[in-house]
Scaffold this motif. Structure first.
Motif, PDB file in Angstrom:
ATOM      1  N   VAL A  26    -131.910 -37.284  62.443  1.00  0.00           N
ATOM      2  CA  VAL A  26    -131.693 -38.646  61.962  1.00  0.00           C
ATOM      3  C   VAL A  26    -131.751 -38.674  60.435  1.00  0.00           C
ATOM      4  CG1 VAL A  26    -132.673 -40.982  61.904  1.00  0.00           C
ATOM      5  CG2 VAL A  26    -132.480 -39.750  64.081  1.00  0.00           C
ATOM      6  N   ALA A  27    -132.725 -37.988  59.859  1.00  0.00           N
ATOM      7  CA  ALA A  27    -132.842 -37.957  58.399  1.00  0.00           C
ATOM      8  C   ALA A  27    -131.612 -37.321  57.764  1.00  0.00           C
ATOM      9  CB  ALA A  27    -134.101 -37.210  57.989  1.00  0.00           C
ATOM     10  N   GLU A  28    -131.097 -36.265  58.370  1.00  0.00           N
ATOM     11  CA  GLU A  28    -129.898 -35.605  57.845  1.00  0.00           C
ATOM     12  C   GLU A  28    -128.673 -36.501  57.997  1.00  0.00           C
ATOM     13  OE1 GLU A  28    -130.867 -30.870  58.557  1.00  0.00           O
ATOM     14  OE2 GLU A  28    -130.294 -32.113  60.274  1.00  0.00           O
ATOM     15  N   GLN A  29    -128.575 -37.208  59.121  1.00  0.00           N
ATOM     16  CA  GLN A  29    -127.453 -38.131  59.310  1.00  0.00           C
ATOM     17  C   GLN A  29    -127.500 -39.246  58.274  1.00  0.00           C
ATOM     18  OE1 GLN A  29    -126.640 -39.459  63.399  1.00  0.00           O
ATOM     19  NE2 GLN A  29    -128.017 -37.820  64.068  1.00  0.00           N
ATOM     20  N   ARG A  30    -128.704 -39.754  58.015  1.00  0.00           N
ATOM     21  CA  ARG A  30    -128.865 -40.830  57.031  1.00  0.00           C
ATOM     22  C   ARG A  30    -128.488 -40.322  55.630  1.00  0.00           C
ATOM     23  NH1 ARG A  30    -133.389 -42.801  58.818  1.00  0.00           N
ATOM     24  NH2 ARG A  30    -132.427 -44.570  59.845  1.00  0.00           N
ATOM     25  N   ALA A  31    -128.917 -39.099  55.302  1.00  0.00           N
ATOM     26  CA  ALA A  31    -128.593 -38.517  53.993  1.00  0.00           C
ATOM     27  C   ALA A  31    -127.088 -38.277  53.863  1.00  0.00           C
ATOM     28  CB  ALA A  31    -129.371 -37.217  53.791  1.00  0.00           C
ATOM     29  N   LEU A  32    -126.471 -37.782  54.920  1.00  0.00           N
ATOM     30  CA  LEU A  32    -125.029 -37.549  54.925  1.00  0.00           C
ATOM     31  C   LEU A  32    -124.278 -38.868  54.746  1.00  0.00           C
ATOM     32  CD1 LEU A  32    -122.559 -35.658  55.465  1.00  0.00           C
ATOM     33  CD2 LEU A  32    -122.865 -36.196  57.887  1.00  0.00           C
ATOM     34  N   ALA A  33    -124.688 -39.880  55.469  1.00  0.00           N
ATOM     35  CA  ALA A  33    -124.027 -41.182  55.374  1.00  0.00           C
ATOM     36  C   ALA A  33    -124.211 -41.773  53.976  1.00  0.00           C
ATOM     37  CB  ALA A  33    -124.578 -42.132  56.432  1.00  0.00           C
ATOM     38  N   THR A  34    -125.388 -41.629  53.404  1.00  0.00           N
ATOM     39  CA  THR A  34    -125.637 -42.147  52.056  1.00  0.00           C
ATOM     40  C   THR A  34    -124.754 -41.436  51.034  1.00  0.00           C
ATOM     41  OG1 THR A  34    -127.899 -42.747  52.648  1.00  0.00           O
ATOM     42  CG2 THR A  34    -127.415 -42.502  50.297  1.00  0.00           C
ATOM     43  N   ALA A  35    -124.611 -40.128  51.171  1.00  0.00           N
ATOM     44  CA  ALA A  35    -123.740 -39.367  50.266  1.00  0.00           C
ATOM     45  C   ALA A  35    -122.293 -39.833  50.409  1.00  0.00           C
ATOM     46  CB  ALA A  35    -123.864 -37.876  50.547  1.00  0.00           C
ATOM     47  N   LYS A  36    -121.850 -40.045  51.636  1.00  0.00           N
ATOM     48  CA  LYS A  36    -120.484 -40.516  51.861  1.00  0.00           C
ATOM     49  C   LYS A  36    -120.304 -41.930  51.312  1.00  0.00           C
ATOM     50  CE  LYS A  36    -119.199 -37.695  55.812  1.00  0.00           C
ATOM     51  NZ  LYS A  36    -118.611 -37.687  57.146  1.00  0.00           N
ATOM     52  N   GLN A  37    -121.345 -42.735  51.424  1.00  0.00           N
ATOM     53  CA  GLN A  37    -121.282 -44.091  50.893  1.00  0.00           C
ATOM     54  C   GLN A  37    -121.109 -44.063  49.366  1.00  0.00           C
ATOM     55  OE1 GLN A  37    -124.787 -46.709  51.457  1.00  0.00           O
ATOM     56  NE2 GLN A  37    -123.350 -47.891  52.709  1.00  0.00           N
ATOM     57  N   LEU A  38    -121.854 -43.186  48.713  1.00  0.00           N
ATOM     58  CA  LEU A  38    -121.722 -43.043  47.257  1.00  0.00           C
ATOM     59  C   LEU A  38    -120.333 -42.546  46.880  1.00  0.00           C
ATOM     60  CD1 LEU A  38    -125.231 -41.556  46.414  1.00  0.00           C
ATOM     61  CD2 LEU A  38    -124.379 -43.853  45.870  1.00  0.00           C
ATOM     62  N   LEU A  39    -119.800 -41.616  47.646  1.00  0.00           N
ATOM     63  CA  LEU A  39    -118.450 -41.129  47.402  1.00  0.00           C
ATOM     64  C   LEU A  39    -117.432 -42.258  47.598  1.00  0.00           C
ATOM     65  CD1 LEU A  39    -116.555 -38.810  46.705  1.00  0.00           C
ATOM     66  CD2 LEU A  39    -116.570 -38.168  49.131  1.00  0.00           C
ATOM     67  N   GLY A  40    -117.641 -43.079  48.619  1.00  0.00           N
ATOM     68  CA  GLY A  40    -116.769 -44.231  48.837  1.00  0.00           C
ATOM     69  C   GLY A  40    -116.793 -45.192  47.665  1.00  0.00           C
ATOM     70  N   ARG A  41    -117.966 -45.410  47.111  1.00  0.00           N
ATOM     71  CA  ARG A  41    -118.065 -46.294  45.940  1.00  0.00           C
ATOM     72  C   ARG A  41    -117.357 -45.683  44.744  1.00  0.00           C
ATOM     73  NH1 ARG A  41    -123.828 -48.536  45.014  1.00  0.00           N
ATOM     74  NH2 ARG A  41    -122.648 -49.960  43.712  1.00  0.00           N
ATOM     75  N   ALA A  42    -117.461 -44.362  44.602  1.00  0.00           N
ATOM     76  CA  ALA A  42    -116.755 -43.683  43.512  1.00  0.00           C
ATOM     77  C   ALA A  42    -115.243 -43.828  43.679  1.00  0.00           C
ATOM     78  CB  ALA A  42    -117.161 -42.209  43.457  1.00  0.00           C
ATOM     79  N   TYR A  43    -114.758 -43.621  44.900  1.00  0.00           N
ATOM     80  CA  TYR A  43    -113.326 -43.805  45.163  1.00  0.00           C
ATOM     81  C   TYR A  43    -112.901 -45.234  44.828  1.00  0.00           C
ATOM     82  CZ  TYR A  43    -112.269 -39.367  47.544  1.00  0.00           C
ATOM     83  OH  TYR A  43    -112.029 -38.057  47.833  1.00  0.00           O
ATOM     84  N   SER A  44    -113.721 -46.188  45.192  1.00  0.00           N
ATOM     85  CA  SER A  44    -113.410 -47.581  44.906  1.00  0.00           C
ATOM     86  C   SER A  44    -113.316 -47.808  43.397  1.00  0.00           C
ATOM     87  CB  SER A  44    -114.471 -48.484  45.524  1.00  0.00           C
ATOM     88  OG  SER A  44    -114.126 -49.828  45.395  1.00  0.00           O
ATOM     89  N   ASN A  45    -114.259 -47.231  42.649  1.00  0.00           N
ATOM     90  CA  ASN A  45    -114.240 -47.361  41.187  1.00  0.00           C
ATOM     91  C   ASN A  45    -112.996 -46.722  40.589  1.00  0.00           C
ATOM     92  OD1 ASN A  45    -116.653 -48.762  41.115  1.00  0.00           O
ATOM     93  ND2 ASN A  45    -117.882 -46.932  40.787  1.00  0.00           N
ATOM     94  N   LEU A  46    -112.455 -45.721  41.271  1.00  0.00           N
ATOM     95  CA  LEU A  46    -111.239 -45.044  40.813  1.00  0.00           C
ATOM     96  C   LEU A  46    -109.971 -45.709  41.358  1.00  0.00           C
ATOM     97  CD1 LEU A  46    -112.483 -41.371  41.280  1.00  0.00           C
ATOM     98  CD2 LEU A  46    -112.132 -42.577  39.100  1.00  0.00           C
ATOM     99  N   THR A  47    -110.117 -46.826  42.014  1.00  0.00           N
ATOM    100  CA  THR A  47    -109.044 -47.584  42.678  1.00  0.00           C
ATOM    101  C   THR A  47    -108.346 -46.788  43.779  1.00  0.00           C
ATOM    102  OG1 THR A  47    -107.259 -47.112  41.087  1.00  0.00           O
ATOM    103  CG2 THR A  47    -108.670 -49.023  40.621  1.00  0.00           C
ATOM    104  N   ALA A  48    -109.042 -45.833  44.353  1.00  0.00           N
ATOM    105  CA  ALA A  48    -108.536 -45.091  45.516  1.00  0.00           C
ATOM    106  C   ALA A  48    -109.065 -45.807  46.760  1.00  0.00           C
ATOM    107  CB  ALA A  48    -108.983 -43.641  45.464  1.00  0.00           C
ATOM    108  N   TYR A  49    -108.558 -47.005  46.981  1.00  0.00           N
ATOM    109  CA  TYR A  49    -109.125 -47.895  47.993  1.00  0.00           C
ATOM    110  C   TYR A  49    -108.974 -47.370  49.414  1.00  0.00           C
ATOM    111  CZ  TYR A  49    -109.292 -51.016  44.009  1.00  0.00           C
ATOM    112  OH  TYR A  49    -109.539 -51.558  42.777  1.00  0.00           O
ATOM    113  N   ARG A  50    -107.853 -46.751  49.741  1.00  0.00           N
ATOM    114  CA  ARG A  50    -107.655 -46.235  51.098  1.00  0.00           C
ATOM    115  C   ARG A  50    -108.751 -45.220  51.444  1.00  0.00           C
ATOM    116  NH1 ARG A  50    -103.257 -43.204  50.740  1.00  0.00           N
ATOM    117  NH2 ARG A  50    -104.165 -41.326  51.529  1.00  0.00           N
TER     118      ARG A  50
END
Length: 172
Positions: free
Chosen positions: A14-38
């Protein structure tokens, strides 16, 4: 793929899944900041699935919030509204004041984009009230949030053709 474990996602704790999801969430925010919305939206949806499976209420709320913001940035206002309304429901019982402020001000911006100026103004006022109440606990952070909300209030007042109130908000 870069985040996948050699053991596979289902074998993660569970801790690893949460860490993985958090990392992906941060990457998603970075993509959003780069206007890579898809790419951002795909990651945010995947993260929401992980946090939903974990029944992690706070992160489900954040996931819906990030989806709403990304849809809004991509000018998909109806999708933004749907996710923002879900975010507000998940956020309601949480004690996280910054998340409440962010949710209300985002709701206001979405409503503004949809032309519902009164609802936009009401949401910005709610966000400001929360930020003012929070100032007693965390003055510096609350003041930073208040500045953001005041800017959004100013923009909303401009759309309502209330220039005096807009100026007062921008100067606050």
């Amino acid at each position: 793929a870069a985040f996948q474990s050699a053991r596979g996602a289902n074998a993660l704790s569970v801790a690893e899944q949460r860490a993985l999801a958090t990392a992906k969430q941060l990457l998603g925010r970075a993509y959003s900041n780069l206007t890579a919305y898809r790419q951002a939206l795909a990651l945010h949806r995947e993260v929401l699935e992980i946090f939903s499976a974990l029944r992690d209420t706070a992160n489900i709320a954040r996931g819906e919030q990030y989806l709403a913001e990304t849809y809004w940035l991509n000018a998909e206002f109806q999708s933004a509204l749907q996710h923002q309304q879900r975010a507000l429901q998940w956020i309601a019982p949480l004690p996280d004041k910054p998340l409440h402020i962010r949710a209300q001000t985002s709701f206001g911006l979405i409503k503004l984009s949809l032309g519902d100026l009164e609802a936009a103004l009401d949401a910005q006022k709610r966000a400001l009230q929360i930020a003012l109440e929070w100032e007693e606990e965390r003055e510096t952070e609350a003041q930073r949030e208040q500045a953001t909300v005041q800017k959004n209030l100013g923009v909303t007042y401009l759309q309502l053709k209330q220039q005096a109130q807009a100026l007062a908000s921008f100067q606050a």
